[in-house]
Write an enzyme that holds these catalytic residues in place. Structure first.
Site, mmCIF file in Angstrom:
data_model
loop_
_atom_site.group_PDB
_atom_site.id
_atom_site.type_symbol
_atom_site.label_atom_id
_atom_site.label_comp_id
_atom_site.label_asym_id
_atom_site.label_seq_id
_atom_site.Cartn_x
_atom_site.Cartn_y
_atom_site.Cartn_z
ATOM 1 N N ASN A 41 -2.024 -2.697 3.715
ATOM 2 C CA ASN A 41 -2.432 -3.731 2.776
ATOM 3 C C ASN A 41 -2.087 -3.303 1.358
ATOM 4 O OD1 ASN A 41 -4.687 -1.847 3.048
ATOM 5 N ND2 ASN A 41 -5.998 -3.319 2.000
ATOM 6 N N VAL A 42 -1.717 -4.278 0.560
ATOM 7 C CA VAL A 42 -1.331 -4.050 -0.835
ATOM 8 C C VAL A 42 -2.068 -5.082 -1.671
ATOM 9 C CG1 VAL A 42 0.563 -3.979 -2.501
ATOM 10 C CG2 VAL A 42 0.952 -3.211 -0.143
ATOM 11 N N GLU A 43 -3.087 -4.630 -2.406
ATOM 12 C CA GLU A 43 -3.866 -5.536 -3.247
ATOM 13 C C GLU A 43 -3.163 -5.778 -4.577
ATOM 14 O OE1 GLU A 43 -8.294 -4.477 -1.536
ATOM 15 O OE2 GLU A 43 -7.785 -3.810 -3.549
ATOM 16 N N ASN A 44 -3.659 -6.793 -5.270
ATOM 17 C CA ASN A 44 -3.115 -7.179 -6.561
ATOM 18 C C ASN A 44 -4.293 -7.619 -7.421
ATOM 19 O OD1 ASN A 44 -1.914 -9.243 -8.528
ATOM 20 N ND2 ASN A 44 -0.071 -8.382 -7.585
ATOM 21 N N ALA A 46 -4.560 -10.079 -9.219
ATOM 22 C CA ALA A 46 -4.744 -11.499 -8.916
ATOM 23 C C ALA A 46 -4.977 -11.568 -7.404
ATOM 24 C CB ALA A 46 -3.525 -12.306 -9.330
ATOM 25 N N TYR A 47 -6.254 -11.437 -6.996
ATOM 26 C CA TYR A 47 -6.622 -11.233 -5.592
ATOM 27 C C TYR A 47 -5.836 -12.037 -4.557
ATOM 28 C CZ TYR A 47 -10.472 -8.036 -6.445
ATOM 29 O OH TYR A 47 -11.210 -6.952 -6.786
ATOM 30 N N CYS A 52 -1.466 -8.432 3.516
ATOM 31 C CA CYS A 52 -2.158 -7.745 4.599
ATOM 32 C C CYS A 52 -1.223 -6.749 5.282
ATOM 33 C CB CYS A 52 -2.643 -8.750 5.629
ATOM 34 S SG CYS A 52 -3.887 -9.904 5.018
ATOM 35 N N GLU A 54 -0.796 -6.320 8.484
ATOM 36 C CA GLU A 54 -0.070 -6.942 9.587
ATOM 37 C C GLU A 54 1.183 -7.659 9.087
ATOM 38 O OE1 GLU A 54 -4.542 -7.258 10.527
ATOM 39 O OE2 GLU A 54 -3.251 -7.326 8.765
ATOM 40 N N CYS A 85 -6.882 -11.175 9.879
ATOM 41 C CA CYS A 85 -7.394 -12.401 9.267
ATOM 42 C C CYS A 85 -6.727 -13.611 9.938
ATOM 43 C CB CYS A 85 -7.128 -12.395 7.757
ATOM 44 S SG CYS A 85 -5.399 -12.652 7.295
#
Length: 135
Positions: A41-44, A46-47, A52, A54, A85
């Site tokens: 997973n790679v968050e940002n 700006a949610y 994800c 997968e 998800c």
């Protein structure tokens, strides 16, 4: 003997970028040809713009020329299974049939849950629904 697909999911989890939630996720899939592809997973900030694990594994598979997922493993944190998800369930369905096994493991690789894509996404809509539609 170590399970290569679980090891790949755990290695991907260790490289996840989750500075906001601190919830690291790794995923690895095995193609019908036996190749293993992983993603994290790679968050940002700006949610909604994060990705994800997968989706990353699927993108790696497609980039390498793969088109069919034989099984997938998701490695999350904690004692509860980290299930894909809803969006990822549909992404997985694009490349796998309903009976494809899905395993969830904890950060140590301990199996928490084994299920099928059908159980996660019942009555799914996939590429076979479009067969003969002219699409």
């Amino acid at each position: 003997m170590p399970d290569a697909i679980v090891e790949a999911a755990l290695a991907a989890r260790s490289r996840a970028y989750a500075p906001y939630s601190r919830f690291l996720v790794g995923a690895a899939l095995r193609t019908e040809e036996g190749a293993i592809h992983a993603g994290c997973n790679v968050e940002n900030a700006a949610y909604p713009e994060g990705t994800c694990a997968e989706a990353g594994a699927i993108a790696a598979m497609v980039l390498a020329g793969g088109r069919r997922i034989a099984e997938i493993v998701v490695a999350g944190g904690g004692e509860m299974p980290c299930t894909p998800c809803g969006g990822c369930r549909q992404k997985i369905r694009e490349f796998a049939g309903p009976g494809m096994p899905v395993r969830m493991v904890d950060p140590s690789g301990q199996l928490l849950l084994t299920t099928t894509l059908e159980a996660l996404l019942p009555h799914s809509f996939g590429p076979d629904n479009l067969a003969g539609s002219g699409a």
